[in-house]
Motif scaffolding. Structure first.
Motif, PDB file in Angstrom:
ATOM      1  N   CYS A 119      55.650  58.359  26.135  1.00  0.00           N
ATOM      2  CA  CYS A 119      54.705  59.135  25.460  1.00  0.00           C
ATOM      3  C   CYS A 119      53.754  59.874  26.110  1.00  0.00           C
ATOM      4  CB  CYS A 119      54.358  58.189  23.983  1.00  0.00           C
ATOM      5  SG  CYS A 119      53.554  58.922  23.236  1.00  0.00           S
ATOM      6  N   CYS A 120      53.265  60.583  26.070  1.00  0.00           N
ATOM      7  CA  CYS A 120      52.093  61.400  26.739  1.00  0.00           C
ATOM      8  C   CYS A 120      52.414  61.569  27.929  1.00  0.00           C
ATOM      9  CB  CYS A 120      50.486  60.232  26.027  1.00  0.00           C
ATOM     10  SG  CYS A 120      50.335  60.462  23.940  1.00  0.00           S
ATOM     11  N   CYS A 173      53.173  53.989  22.890  1.00  0.00           N
ATOM     12  CA  CYS A 173      51.962  54.701  23.445  1.00  0.00           C
ATOM     13  C   CYS A 173      50.771  53.976  23.976  1.00  0.00           C
ATOM     14  CB  CYS A 173      52.002  56.240  22.781  1.00  0.00           C
ATOM     15  SG  CYS A 173      51.453  57.257  23.840  1.00  0.00           S
ATOM     16  N   CYS A 176      48.116  57.216  22.368  1.00  0.00           N
ATOM     17  CA  CYS A 176      47.816  57.849  21.456  1.00  0.00           C
ATOM     18  C   CYS A 176      48.337  56.474  20.320  1.00  0.00           C
ATOM     19  CB  CYS A 176      48.285  58.738  20.993  1.00  0.00           C
ATOM     20  SG  CYS A 176      50.763  59.127  21.023  1.00  0.00           S
TER      21      CYS A 176
END
Ligand code: ZN
Ligand code: ZN
Length: 186
Positions: A119-120, A173, A176
């Protein structure tokens, strides 16, 4: 001595990826109290790896092995098509992040080959083996992952168990804080 911390696997000890077992680590050759119990992909049969030699990458380096398969990192496999025929968005992790997952982070116990979620643009942290109760408060975050697996949503909401034939793997994550869920079957 404080045990090493795994940033991408913060609950590794609580989740029993290390057993309280005295022995001599085959990598650092030190007498140790904790033995890695997870998967280690290597040509060699390695019996006793201590937490320090997982964390600092020395076990992976000594045996040219990895704890998590690089091909199992989300977004590094060939892009798959979703239901609409769209090619799934993929991430390309930095080399250092791939190394962190494969060579410095314990695996988690799974039915099929483990997947490591992203993620991210960063590898997520593995948090827990999930059950329905755990997922309830974060359902809005992980519903998209459940839908993607094609497993009936109601079933995952009500009947997911930690030791069931269908298993859920909860990630979060590191950037975030959003939760992600991977599912597999026996
Ligand atoms: Zn060691
Ligand atoms: Zn994120």
């Amino acid at each position: 001595m404080d045990l090493p911390h795994f940033p991408l696997h913060p609950n590794a000890y609580r989740l029993n990826l290390f057993a309280a077992e005295t022995g001599v680590c085959e990598v650092c050759e030190q007498p140790r109290d904790y033995q890695y119990t997870g998967v280690f992909y290597s040509q060699d049969e390695v019996d006793y790896i201590c937490p320090w030699c997982v964390a600092d990458g020395s076990a992976a380096a000594k045996y040219s092995g990895q704890f998590n398969d690089a091909m199992g990192i989300e977004g590094t496999e060939f892009g798959a098509e979703d239901a609409d025929g769209e090619v799934k968005v993929t991430w390309t992790l930095a080399e250092a992040d791939i190394k962190q997952v494969c060579q410095h982070t314990p695996a988690y116990s799974s039915w099929q080959q483990g997947q490591w979620l992203v993620c991210c643009g960063k590898p997520c942290a593995f948090i827990a083996y999930a059950d329905s109760a755990m997922l309830a408060p974060i359902w809005s975050e992980i519903e998209v992952d459940v839908l993607q697996h094609g497993i009936p949503v109601a079933w995952v909401r009500e009947h997911l168990r930690v030791d069931g034939d269908l298993a859920g793997y909860l990630f979060q994550c590191v950037d975030c804080s959003k939760h992600r869920l991977h599912l597999d079957c026996a």
